[in-house]
Write an enzyme that holds these catalytic residues in place. Structure first.
Site, PDB file in Angstrom:
ATOM      1  N   LYS A 283      41.620  22.139  15.817  1.00 14.33           N
ATOM      2  CA  LYS A 283      41.341  22.146  14.696  1.00 14.33           C
ATOM      3  C   LYS A 283      40.491  20.735  14.417  1.00 14.33           C
ATOM      4  O   LYS A 283      39.466  20.637  13.725  1.00 14.33           O
ATOM      5  CB  LYS A 283      42.389  22.001  13.465  1.00 14.33           C
ATOM      6  CG  LYS A 283      42.273  21.782  12.147  1.00 14.33           C
ATOM      7  CD  LYS A 283      41.926  20.663  11.547  1.00 14.33           C
ATOM      8  CE  LYS A 283      41.738  20.618  10.143  1.00 14.33           C
ATOM      9  NZ  LYS A 283      41.296  19.279   9.657  1.00 14.33           N
ATOM     10  N   ASP A 299      26.861  30.113  10.274  1.00  8.68           N
ATOM     11  CA  ASP A 299      27.851  30.919   9.833  1.00  8.68           C
ATOM     12  C   ASP A 299      29.346  30.131  10.366  1.00  8.68           C
ATOM     13  O   ASP A 299      29.837  30.385  11.667  1.00  8.68           O
ATOM     14  CB  ASP A 299      27.988  32.288  10.319  1.00  8.68           C
ATOM     15  CG  ASP A 299      29.346  33.157   9.508  1.00  8.68           C
ATOM     16  OD1 ASP A 299      30.168  32.484   9.231  1.00  8.68           O
ATOM     17  OD2 ASP A 299      29.114  34.323   9.578  1.00  8.68           O
TER      18      ASP A 299
END
Length: 438
Positions: A283, A299
């Site tokens: 993360k 994206d």
């Protein structure tokens, strides 16, 4: 106030923005919310119209901070890396890591492969063993019939790179797939790939009806779907930093370089072997990666999905980065799938995405892959460095302090006094509230 349940609304997308706002506030919000929604409109109507066209049912904009991380040296070239993120300390951490490595050789990056994938899934009545005999004829036909769709991409160095015919008996005995490899040059290529795949699907059914190579029993063919895959294990970049351990001093922390390198490698190895740690570790990498991906109009959801699939490719979810300490040399590296574009999509439509690419020197897609991977590695380095030295909360909460003060509507005088009071101390929401007497 809880408002009563409403009836279904039809034609909402056909309403103009003012009408949508009016309906939303009347049905679900306090009337004062309409002013909040309106204040985030852009003053330039022409740019606002561009933004409104990005999505459907638009009622306003949702701004995020746009920052720059300077001092990134990647393959010998210096960059100011644009980053869009709302999370405290991300840009600061990336900037600190970039500055640290600027005097230690900088970041290095290489694109290992730049191939994207698409799939046509279909039912077929033939036997799996017949695929090898029929594949050449099928490929020749579908390529010939879609040449008008691929010739422009081929002129730019892209196009269809290969076709594999797979049997998927775990789904059903009659389930098959064409797995198609694409090169898309400097575009991300999603629209190109999907257009070609749908044309392949249509031609596949025509081939089944017309081919003289098929028996009557083999003509039953039904296309289920045609779509690109965001799993891009063959569109991969590697970024790394490396220097002698003796050069890794951390003056502010007073940590011995060899001790720091040892603890750092140990922490990364934990993330290689423990899934609970690996998810948080990755993360942190994606904090840096996503921020640059968003800033350049790419994206980030596709990038996230591909990265996490890649992290679990051997059946166990692991750290995307690795660390080696060998012969008194520290090496920290990241291998990451990245399907990015620098032409098409939002890269030119969004004014700030275009500005981001201008700031990066109008990079090719492969150069951008290197920049994004370096940002992810920098973020990861900064996070692990904090974890094995001062702890993550000291720097994070120092950055978060301004958000806490904003939540208390603190004045400039109170902000200065609070920052001075908590210098060198542990910052917490409760502590700040107590100091301010709220």
């Amino acid at each position: 106030m809880i408002k009563p349940q409403q009836q279904q609304i039809n034609g909402f997308s056909k309403l103009d923005k003012a009408q949508r706002r009016a309906w939303l506030t009347e049905q679900f919000l306090d009337p004062s919310a309409r002013l909040i929604l309106k204040q985030f409109d852009l003053p330039d109507d022409s740019i606002q119209q561009v933004f409104d066209g990005f999505s459907e049912n638009t009622i306003t904009n949702f701004p995020l901070p746009y920052g720059v991380a300077p001092n990134f040296v990647i393959n010998g070239k210096t960059y100011a890396v644009p980053m869009v993120t709302e999370e405290s300390s991300v840009v600061a951490a990336a900037s600190a890591a970039a500055k640290y490595w600027m005097t230690r050789g900088g970041f290095h990056a290489e694109v290992i492969a730049a191939e994207k994938l698409g799939q046509v899934h279909f039912r077929w009545s033939g036997r799996p063993a017949r695929r090898a005999a029929l594949l050449d004829e099928l490929c020749t036909r579908v390529r010939a019939q879609t040449k008008d769709l691929t010739q422009r991409m081929e002129a730019r160095g892209g196009g269809v790179r290969g076709v594999t015919w797979k049997h998927l008996p775990e789904v059903a005995d009659d389930c098959y797939q064409l797995l198609i490899k694409f090169g898309t040059a400097d575009s991300m290529g999603a629209n190109f790939i999907n257009t070609v795949l749908e044309a392949y699907g249509a031609e596949l059914q025509t081939w089944a009806a017309e081919s003289g190579s098929l028996t009557e029993e083999e003509r039953d063919l039904e296309v289920i779907m045609a779509i690109l895959s965001n799993h891009t294990p063959n569109c991969v970049v590697r970024a790394w930093v490396s220097c002698p351990i003796s050069e890794m001093a951390l003056p502010k922390n007073g940590v011995d370089p060899h001790e720091f390198a040892r603890r750092f490698r140990y922490a990364v190895e934990i993330a290689r072997q423990d899934t609970y740690r690996a998810v948080t570790h990755n993360k942190g990498i994606m904090n840096g990666v996503d921020a640059v991906v968003i800033a350049t109009g790419n994206d980030f959801r596709a990038v996230e999905a591909a990265a996490h699939a890649f992290a679990a490719q051997d059946g166990t979810y692991r750290s995307l980065s690795r660390c080696r300490v060998e012969h008194d040399r520290f090496t920290f590296e990241l291998t990451l799938p990245l399907a990015l574009g620098t032409v098409g999509g939002l890269t030119k439509l969004h004014p700030l995405a275009k500005l981001s690419l201008d700031a990066l020197g109008q990079p090719s897609a492969e150069e951008l892959m290197g920049v994004v991977a370096a940002a992810g590695l920098a973020q990861n380095f900064a996070a692990v460095r904090s974890l094995v030295t001062t702890g993550i909360q000291q720097g994070h909460m120092r950055m978060h302090l301004q958000n806490i003060l904003t939540s208390f509507h603190a004045s400039e005088e109170e902000r200065g006094a609070t920052a001075a009071h908590f210098a060198g101390k542990t910052i917490s929401y409760a502590g700040v509230r107590g100091f301010l007497g709220r």
